[in-house]
Design a protein around this motif. Structure first.
Motif, PDB file in Angstrom:
ATOM      1  N   ALA A   5      53.629  19.147  88.701  1.00 19.59           N
ATOM      2  CA  ALA A   5      54.918  18.971  89.056  1.00 19.59           C
ATOM      3  C   ALA A   5      55.939  20.132  88.576  1.00 19.59           C
ATOM      4  N   VAL A   6      55.709  19.672  87.037  1.00 19.86           N
ATOM      5  CA  VAL A   6      56.881  20.469  86.535  1.00 19.86           C
ATOM      6  C   VAL A   6      56.664  21.664  86.083  1.00 19.86           C
ATOM      7  N   GLY A   7      55.367  22.123  85.544  1.00 22.16           N
ATOM      8  CA  GLY A   7      54.752  24.008  85.421  1.00 22.16           C
ATOM      9  C   GLY A   7      54.764  23.995  87.069  1.00 22.16           C
ATOM     10  N   ASP A  36      43.670  15.722  88.832  1.00 25.43           N
ATOM     11  CA  ASP A  36      43.068  15.585  90.125  1.00 25.43           C
ATOM     12  C   ASP A  36      44.847  16.324  91.086  1.00 25.43           C
ATOM     13  N   ASN A  37      45.530  15.802  90.475  1.00 19.07           N
ATOM     14  CA  ASN A  37      46.911  16.552  91.264  1.00 19.07           C
ATOM     15  C   ASN A  37      47.329  17.962  90.664  1.00 19.07           C
ATOM     16  N   THR A  38      47.982  18.376  92.356  1.00 18.31           N
ATOM     17  CA  THR A  38      47.986  19.682  92.667  1.00 18.31           C
ATOM     18  C   THR A  38      49.799  19.648  92.954  1.00 18.31           C
ATOM     19  N   GLU A  83      40.681  26.856  91.570  1.00 19.50           N
ATOM     20  CA  GLU A  83      41.515  26.097  92.771  1.00 19.50           C
ATOM     21  C   GLU A  83      42.989  26.333  92.552  1.00 19.50           C
ATOM     22  N   LYS A  84      43.508  25.414  91.166  1.00 19.75           N
ATOM     23  CA  LYS A  84      44.785  25.511  91.225  1.00 19.75           C
ATOM     24  C   LYS A  84      45.341  27.098  91.016  1.00 19.75           C
ATOM     25  N   CYS A  85      44.528  27.963  90.121  1.00 20.15           N
ATOM     26  CA  CYS A  85      44.241  29.460  89.653  1.00 20.15           C
ATOM     27  C   CYS A  85      45.087  30.333  90.876  1.00 20.15           C
ATOM     28  N   SER A 104      47.339  15.458  74.273  1.00 17.97           N
ATOM     29  CA  SER A 104      46.920  14.226  72.979  1.00 17.97           C
ATOM     30  C   SER A 104      47.139  13.044  73.666  1.00 17.97           C
ATOM     31  N   TYR A 105      47.807  13.065  74.615  1.00 21.17           N
ATOM     32  CA  TYR A 105      48.742  11.130  75.055  1.00 21.17           C
ATOM     33  C   TYR A 105      47.170  10.583  75.241  1.00 21.17           C
ATOM     34  N   ASP A 106      45.977  10.737  75.558  1.00 18.98           N
ATOM     35  CA  ASP A 106      44.933   9.783  75.451  1.00 18.98           C
ATOM     36  C   ASP A 106      43.792   9.949  74.123  1.00 18.98           C
ATOM     37  N   GLY A 159      62.286  21.370  71.221  1.00 18.70           N
ATOM     38  CA  GLY A 159      61.773  19.767  72.466  1.00 18.70           C
ATOM     39  C   GLY A 159      63.421  18.860  73.469  1.00 18.70           C
ATOM     40  N   PHE A 160      62.340  17.956  74.158  1.00 15.70           N
ATOM     41  CA  PHE A 160      63.610  17.613  75.385  1.00 15.70           C
ATOM     42  C   PHE A 160      63.435  16.866  75.670  1.00 15.70           C
ATOM     43  N   ILE A 161      63.652  16.421  75.953  1.00 15.73           N
ATOM     44  CA  ILE A 161      64.282  14.820  77.524  1.00 15.73           C
ATOM     45  C   ILE A 161      64.564  15.234  78.387  1.00 15.73           C
ATOM     46  N   VAL A 162      64.800  14.970  79.445  1.00 19.92           N
ATOM     47  CA  VAL A 162      65.790  15.709  80.535  1.00 19.92           C
ATOM     48  C   VAL A 162      67.034  14.792  80.910  1.00 19.92           C
ATOM     49  N   ARG A 163      67.033  13.909  80.244  1.00 22.15           N
ATOM     50  CA  ARG A 163      67.648  13.031  80.609  1.00 22.15           C
ATOM     51  C   ARG A 163      68.749  13.231  79.602  1.00 22.15           C
ATOM     52  N   ASN A 183      42.037  29.926  84.124  1.00 21.51           N
ATOM     53  CA  ASN A 183      41.624  28.268  83.803  1.00 21.51           C
ATOM     54  C   ASN A 183      41.453  28.067  82.726  1.00 21.51           C
ATOM     55  N   TYR A 184      41.925  27.417  82.057  1.00 20.92           N
ATOM     56  CA  TYR A 184      41.560  27.114  80.497  1.00 20.92           C
ATOM     57  C   TYR A 184      40.133  26.536  79.829  1.00 20.92           C
ATOM     58  N   LYS A 185      39.693  25.885  81.325  1.00 19.80           N
ATOM     59  CA  LYS A 185      38.682  25.466  80.886  1.00 19.80           C
ATOM     60  C   LYS A 185      37.435  26.057  81.097  1.00 19.80           C
TER      61      LYS A 185
HETATM   62  N1  LIG Z   1      60.363  16.412  78.190  1.00 24.38           N
HETATM   63  C1  LIG Z   1      60.784  16.033  79.814  1.00 24.38           C
HETATM   64  O1  LIG Z   1      61.664  15.599  79.544  1.00 24.38           O
HETATM   65  C2  LIG Z   1      59.378  15.772  80.731  1.00 24.38           C
HETATM   66  C3  LIG Z   1      59.927  15.262  81.947  1.00 24.38           C
HETATM   67  C4  LIG Z   1      59.022  15.130  82.731  1.00 24.38           C
HETATM   68  C5  LIG Z   1      57.739  15.959  82.512  1.00 24.38           C
HETATM   69  N2  LIG Z   1      57.495  16.096  81.045  1.00 24.38           N
HETATM   70  C6  LIG Z   1      55.771  16.293  80.644  1.00 24.38           C
HETATM   71  O2  LIG Z   1      55.644  17.599  81.560  1.00 24.38           O
HETATM   72  C7  LIG Z   1      54.157  17.538  80.990  1.00 24.38           C
HETATM   73  C8  LIG Z   1      53.950  17.647  82.796  1.00 24.38           C
HETATM   74  O3  LIG Z   1      54.649  16.784  83.292  1.00 24.38           O
HETATM   75  P1  LIG Z   1      54.066  16.564  85.109  1.00 24.38           P
HETATM   76  O4  LIG Z   1      54.378  14.940  85.475  1.00 24.38           O
HETATM   77  O5  LIG Z   1      54.506  17.626  85.787  1.00 24.38           O
HETATM   78  O6  LIG Z   1      52.560  16.072  85.265  1.00 24.38           O
HETATM   79  P2  LIG Z   1      51.744  17.049  85.978  1.00 24.38           P
HETATM   80  O7  LIG Z   1      51.122  17.944  85.641  1.00 24.38           O
HETATM   81  O8  LIG Z   1      51.709  16.924  87.729  1.00 24.38           O
HETATM   82  O9  LIG Z   1      50.027  15.877  85.588  1.00 24.38           O
HETATM   83  C9  LIG Z   1      49.435  16.630  84.665  1.00 24.38           C
HETATM   84  C10 LIG Z   1      48.351  17.788  84.651  1.00 24.38           C
HETATM   85  O10 LIG Z   1      48.516  17.426  83.022  1.00 24.38           O
HETATM   86  C11 LIG Z   1      47.234  18.561  83.014  1.00 24.38           C
HETATM   87  N3  LIG Z   1      46.034  18.062  82.379  1.00 24.38           N
HETATM   88  C12 LIG Z   1      45.232  16.969  80.783  1.00 24.38           C
HETATM   89  N4  LIG Z   1      44.976  16.972  80.906  1.00 24.38           N
HETATM   90  C13 LIG Z   1      45.248  17.841  80.268  1.00 24.38           C
HETATM   91  C14 LIG Z   1      44.347  18.932  78.789  1.00 24.38           C
HETATM   92  N5  LIG Z   1      43.869  17.985  77.695  1.00 24.38           N
HETATM   93  N6  LIG Z   1      45.215  19.726  78.668  1.00 24.38           N
HETATM   94  C15 LIG Z   1      45.159  20.639  79.422  1.00 24.38           C
HETATM   95  N7  LIG Z   1      46.619  20.074  80.596  1.00 24.38           N
HETATM   96  C16 LIG Z   1      46.070  18.845  80.595  1.00 24.38           C
HETATM   97  C17 LIG Z   1      46.666  18.557  84.630  1.00 24.38           C
HETATM   98  O11 LIG Z   1      46.670  19.582  85.308  1.00 24.38           O
HETATM   99  P3  LIG Z   1      45.226  20.216  84.687  1.00 24.38           P
HETATM  100  O12 LIG Z   1      44.246  20.666  85.765  1.00 24.38           O
HETATM  101  O13 LIG Z   1      45.476  21.737  84.834  1.00 24.38           O
HETATM  102  O14 LIG Z   1      44.367  20.165  83.481  1.00 24.38           O
HETATM  103  C18 LIG Z   1      46.943  17.038  84.515  1.00 24.38           C
HETATM  104  O15 LIG Z   1      47.000  16.915  86.521  1.00 24.38           O
HETATM  105  C19 LIG Z   1      53.430  15.837  80.707  1.00 24.38           C
HETATM  106  O16 LIG Z   1      53.194  16.955  79.065  1.00 24.38           O
HETATM  107  C20 LIG Z   1      54.776  15.553  80.688  1.00 24.38           C
HETATM  108  O17 LIG Z   1      54.854  14.338  80.007  1.00 24.38           O
HETATM  109  C21 LIG Z   1      57.982  15.947  79.904  1.00 24.38           C
END
Ligand SMILES: NC(=O)c1ccc[n+]([C@@H]2O[C@H](COP(=O)([O-])OP(=O)(O)OC[C@H]3O[C@@H](n4cnc5c(N)ncnc54)[C@H](OP(=O)(O)O)[C@@H]3O)[C@@H](O)[C@H]2O)c1
Length: 336
Positions: free
Chosen positions: A159-161, A327-329, A183-185, A250-252, A277-281, A199-201
């Motif tokens: 979503a963000v990227g 799983d999401n794009t 596919e995502k690339c 690192s989340y899991d 670092g930042f938080i959107v709020r 594709n990092y994998k």
């Molecule tokens: N700072 C803020 O205010 C803020 C706000 C929103 C989101 N975020 C952060 O922004 C990031 C993206 O959030 P999003 O909502 O846009 O989620 P997203 O990218 O739509 O979904 C998460 C994606 O992370 C990838 N992923 C999972 N495990 C991974 C790993 N070990 N290495 C690399 N990629 C991995 C997966 O894509 P692949 O198929 O590419 O692996 C997955 O689709 C997250 O880290 C989230 O915490 C921060």
């Protein structure tokens, strides 16, 4: 009497979240008091932050998260029946909202859906909501990108990227995305307008990045952390800027066994990089600016979006885990 269904946290997540960490319960809602209104969820967001932030709440908490919901009963003229709101109400189907009580962990009260014409209301959880504003403010305010520069984005097909890369293209940058499937690339390059995707994998990221960015990297929008980020930062140019948005790699992980610190200091010092670092709020007071600009870019055909939609409240957990696994794009959404 309205019955709400909600998911309650009964075990803290350890490593990968398990379905048994949450329990689906029913709750009878009381009659509305003055100023209150009742909403029914239409779309839920599943986001990476939920994996981390819920650990700060006591067991028994309703699983946290944002939703778009329709007002179905109201004793508040500002929130009339039929209108929609966006709010951090958690994983629950029906909610009574008392506007004077702000119990949202995100420090943002529910707000009426802005006028987005015939666009789907679910966009208020993605490109026209929190992830969209994360891309907009994180890129502009932290990376301070300039036309002609090269940016790398990790987690690029999410979503963000995917949103960051498109804004960077609008601003005239050379855009390289890193994501987890061919596919995502292909989607990033052919539909989102990225210049290159890695594709990092399956690809050697360092070597491939040197090929596609021989002039080096000026901005890095980091969604994943870990090894990928180390590689990118060692290919950055003088006075490069790193926006640290998240570290989903690192989340899991078991936090006790994570490496304490990668040696990034030589890259930071030698090229005098700025990493923040930042938080959107941080930009809550400018929220509408981001939404309005992103809406305008959509209307002008400059900003595209994709949603990966899972149907059914009963599938919330699967959608959440699926998103964490890639799983999401684009934006991961659950339709109630
Ligand atoms: N700072 C803020 O205010 C803020 C706000 C929103 C989101 N975020 C952060 O922004 C990031 C993206 O959030 P999003 O909502 O846009 O989620 P997203 O990218 O739509 O979904 C998460 C994606 O992370 C990838 N992923 C999972 N495990 C991974 C790993 N070990 N290495 C690399 N990629 C991995 C997966 O894509 P692949 O198929 O590419 O692996 C997955 O689709 C997250 O880290 C989230 O915490 C921060």
């Amino acid at each position: 009497m309205v019955k709400a269904k909600k998911y309650v946290l009964i075990n803290y997540f350890v490593n990968q979240p398990k379905p048994t960490d949450l329990k689906l319960v029913e709750e009878e809602l009381p009659p509305l008091q003055d100023e209150e209104y009742l909403v029914e969820a239409e779309y839920f967001s599943v986001d990476p932050y939920m994996r981390l932030y819920v650990l700060n709440f006591p067991l028994g908490t309703t699983m946290i998260g944002g939703q778009v919901a329709k007002i179905i009963e109201s004793k508040n003229p500002t929130f009339p029946v039929g209108k929609r709101i966006v709010g951090y109400l958690g994983w629950r189907t029906h909610t009574i909202i008392s506007p004077n009580i702000d119990n949202s962990f995100a420090q943002q009260k529910p707000y009426l859906l802005p006028d987005i014409g015939d666009l789907p209301s679910s966009l208020s959880l993605g490109v026209l909501g929190m992830p969209g504003n994360t891309a907009y403010f994180g890129l502009l305010e932290i990376c301070k990108p300039k036309s002609g520069e090269t940016i790398v984005i990790s987690g690029a097909a999410g979503a963000v990227g995917s949103h960051v890369g498109q804004i960077a293209k609008i601003l005239g940058l050379n855009v390289i995305g890193i994501c987890g499937s061919d596919e995502k690339c292909k989607w990033l390059v052919e539909e989102m307008g990225f210049d290159f995707a890695i594709n990092y994998k399956t690809m050697p990221v360092a070597a491939r990045l040197r090929e596609v960015a021989p002039q080096g990297v000026d901005c890095y929008f980091d969604n994943v952390g870990g090894d990928i980020s180390g590689i990118v930062m060692y290919q950055m140019n003088l006075f490069g800027r790193v926006a640290v948005c998240g570290s989903i790699s690192s989340y899991d992980a078991d936090t006790s066994s994570l490496p304490k610190c990668a040696i990034l200091q030589p890259a930071l010092v030698t090229n005098q990089l700025k990493m923040e670092g930042f938080i959107v709020r941080r930009w809550l007071d400018r929220w509408n600016e981001g939404v309005i600009q992103n809406l305008q870019w959509i209307r002008e055909g400059k900003l595209r979006y994709r949603e990966t939609v899972t149907k059914g409240f009963e599938n919330m957990f699967d959608a959440f885990i699926g998103m964490l696994h890639g799983d999401n794009t684009g934006k991961a959404i659950v339709q109630a």
